[in-house]
Motif scaffolding. Structure first.
Motif, short mmCIF file in Angstrom:
data_model
loop_
_atom_site.label_atom_id
_atom_site.label_comp_id
_atom_site.label_asym_id
_atom_site.label_seq_id
_atom_site.Cartn_x
_atom_site.Cartn_y
_atom_site.Cartn_z
N ASP A 202 0.85 -1.41 0.05
CA ASP A 202 0.02 0.07 0.20
C ASP A 202 0.95 1.32 0.01
O ASP A 202 0.78 2.14 0.67
CB ASP A 202 -0.88 0.05 1.16
N ASN A 204 0.65 4.04 -1.80
CA ASN A 204 -0.06 4.98 -1.95
C ASN A 204 -0.96 5.46 -0.64
O ASN A 204 -1.43 6.65 -0.53
CB ASN A 204 -0.78 5.29 -2.86
N GLY A 205 -0.66 4.59 0.37
CA GLY A 205 -1.24 4.84 1.64
C GLY A 205 -2.70 4.99 1.85
O GLY A 205 -3.28 5.61 3.00
N ASN A 206 -3.52 4.72 0.98
CA ASN A 206 -4.86 4.94 1.08
C ASN A 206 -5.69 3.57 1.78
O ASN A 206 -6.94 3.74 1.60
CB ASN A 206 -5.58 5.33 -0.07
N LYS A 208 -6.06 0.63 0.48
CA LYS A 208 -6.55 -0.24 -0.29
C LYS A 208 -5.38 -0.67 -1.44
O LYS A 208 -4.19 -0.04 -1.51
CB LYS A 208 -7.53 0.76 -1.47
N GLN A 209 -5.58 -1.97 -1.75
CA GLN A 209 -4.66 -2.52 -2.76
C GLN A 209 -5.07 -2.26 -3.92
O GLN A 209 -5.64 -3.11 -4.72
CB GLN A 209 -4.58 -4.17 -2.46
N ASP A 210 -4.77 -0.91 -4.64
CA ASP A 210 -5.41 -0.32 -5.75
C ASP A 210 -4.01 0.23 -6.63
O ASP A 210 -4.40 0.47 -7.72
CB ASP A 210 -6.21 0.66 -5.46
N GLU A 211 -2.92 -0.34 -6.19
CA GLU A 211 -1.74 0.02 -6.84
C GLU A 211 -1.51 -0.79 -8.19
O GLU A 211 -1.53 -1.97 -8.01
CB GLU A 211 -0.44 -0.05 -6.01
MG MG Z 1 -3.31 1.78 -1.86
#
Ligand code: MG
Length: 541
Positions: A202, A204-206, A208-211
């Motif tokens: 994570d 990008n620290g949000n 969520k595993q959205d990278e």
């Molecule tokens: Mg993320």
């Protein structure tokens, strides 16, 4: 100007309607006779076709262009044609032998060599073109770039030595690297590890595993590679790409003076397998081979990045210079392939060949131009320093560009604002002119950005053995060989690209790889290699 390259492709669809309207008018004009090519008060009329894009105001509205008209003593009729429409229009104009008197960024030397009667051979007019002569004296590669067996049917442009950078770079999210305490990867194995960390930690620290660990540009279907192709990984193996221009897009490369095609090499197979491994590990988008989301995935806006690594122009792939996302990325040398030493790893040779500085199709004159002297006078004015710099950055009268010394200039905030608003009051990289080596410019943040982006590649460029390791921009096929080459390529792309797309996703297993090799053999790939070897030997040795 840098973004112009990218925007060119993107702005196309919206532009098509407007272009069709412009072209209707153009076609109706037809070829004028000598008598009606003067105004009622006796001024010669010169028609100039300019290929522009939608991010620029029409050339006739640019102040420097009005001043040039006045200084030339002619009446200039500007005809703007938009990028997307020009391909079709060009063929129609060539078939009819109906060219405008002057044509900016419209016809290539190859077009002229196939239709030589339609073009003025400017090599015979050099006494009237002292500014062009000075250009060729200072930058001889520019002349070599357009000269076809002694003929100069088309003049090149040079936007200056500052642009001597590749348009291809590898970018990584430095903010993510730092946050995870990781180093810049220097090998494929290290790159894979970094991408795995991007995927699972994570960055990008949000929460969520959205990278997207690495975002790849889709494969074309009509040739092997284009700008920012994943096959830039070929450089990791020691075989240099040249994806700004030339036959590299069809897989042609040069190593130690010998021409080959990537598609037959073990190194290419190694790249296919590496790409497939990234997909298998979920480190690239599942749909990357065909997606049209490469840009939108980079440009998510705000300050939460989504992408870890890409091949792209520079950090403007993510946002304008200075934006939150722009500031997160740095360019890095390409990591070395397994079994390849750092000393043998190279980078895309567009950065050293002049491919980004020069274009070869910026001024062509019709052989039927009625007012020949007026045409030549206009060409010579365009290729003066005075008008070249204003074509690049807008008029000094309007305060877009300030002259700060004999050969030094300041690009003003006023110009940058208009450019950011996509109302650029200049031709930018489409200039029919040249920027002398002595010229210095300050204030162009996009130029500074690309110059900085290219710096990390100095070492990998130095591993290239000059023109022995890439196809120089001035090497050309003869007209007959061009036709053979293009015909072979059409067949090759149709058959090879589906196989290559499959292997880039699933790996280069023996059956598929061998099938590709057999197909390439039967489709005359070797003939294409031989044609480029012949041309290379003729121009370089
Ligand atoms: Mg993320």
């Amino acid at each position: 100007m840098n973004k112009g390259v990218a925007k060119k492709a993107l702005s196309g669809v919206a532009a098509a309607g407007a272009a069709a309207m412009l072209l209707t008018g153009l076609a109706a004009c037809g070829q004028s006779t000598a008598e009606n090519k003067k105004t009622s008060d006796g001024k010669p009329i010169v028609t100039i076709l300019v290929q522009q894009n939608t991010t620029q105001i029409p050339i006739g509205q640019m102040t420097w262009a009005k001043e040039l008209e006045k200084e030339s003593g002619a009446k200039i009729e500007w005809k703007v044609v938009l990028d997307t429409a020009w391909g079709q229009q060009k063929n129609a104009a060539l078939a009819a032998g109906d060219l405008s008197d002057l044509n900016i960024r419209a016809y290539h030397p190859d077009d002229a060599s196939q239709n030589p009667d339609a073009f003025e051979d400017l090599s015979k007019d050099m006494d009237k073109l002292p500014n062009v002569e000075a250009f060729f004296k200072e930058q001889p590669v520019a002349k070599k770039f357009v000269e076809v067996e002694g003929h100069l049917w088309v003049l090149p442009s040079s936007r200056g030595k500052a642009f001597s950078a590749s348009g291809q770079h590898m970018l990584i999210n430095k903010t993510w690297l730092d946050k995870l305490g990781l180093k810049v990867p220097t090998t494929w194995k290290e790159l894979t590890k970094v991408l795995e960390a991007f995927k699972t930690q994570d960055p990008n620290g949000n929460g969520k595993q959205d990278e997207i660990p690495m975002n790849l540009r889709a494969l074309p279907t009509d040739q092997l590679a284009g700008w920012w192709s994943p096959f830039l990984f070929m450089n990791s193996t020691g075989l240099a790409t040249h994806f700004n221009s030339g036959p590299s897009g069809q897989g042609i490369y040069v190593k130690d003076g010998k021409v080959g095609n990537f598609m037959t090499t073990d190194e290419f197979r190694q790249v296919l397998n590496y790409l497939a491994s990234l997909k298998k590990e979920g480190l690239v988008p599942n749909d990357w081979v065909t997606t049209d989301k490469y840009d939108s995935r980079n440009q998510v806006g705000g300050n939460t990045a989504q992408v870890g690594v890409v091949f792209g122009w520079d950090a403007t792939a993510f946002g304008t210079v200075g934006s939150d996302l722009y500031n997160q990325y740095v360019t890095i040398p390409v990591p070395s392939a397994d079994g390849v030493s750092a000393d043998d790893t190279v980078w895309d040779a567009s950065g050293v060949s002049g491919a980004n500085e020069y274009e070869d199709y910026h001024m062509a004159m019709s052989s039927k131009a009625a007012n020949k002297d007026a045409c030549l006078k206009i060409i010579n004015l365009l290729y003066s320093e005075k008008y070249s710099v204003q074509q690049l950055y807008g008029s000094t009268t309007d305060g877009y560009l300030e002259k700060t010394g004999d050969h030094s200039y300041k690009v003003t905030e006023k110009f940058v604002e208009e450019r950011d608003a996509q109302k650029t009051p200049a031709l930018e990289d489409r200039l029919a002119g040249w920027i002398p080596d002595a010229d210095e410019f300050e204030g162009d943040k996009n130029l500074t950005s690309i110059v900085e982006a290219d710096k990390p590649y100095a070492e990998q460029y130095s591993h290239l053995n000059g023109e022995k390791d890439y196809m120089p921009i001035y090497v050309r096929l003869s007209a007959a060989d061009q036709t053979t080459y293009a015909n072979n390529n059409t067949t090759i792309a149709t058959t090879a690209m589906p196989l290559i797309a499959k292997m880039a996703q699933n790996g280069a297993d023996d059956a598929t790889w061998n099938s590709l090799q057999e197909q390439l053999k039967s489709m005359n790939l070797q003939q294409n290699i031989d044609l480029w070897q012949k041309a290379y030997d003729k121009y370089v040795k």
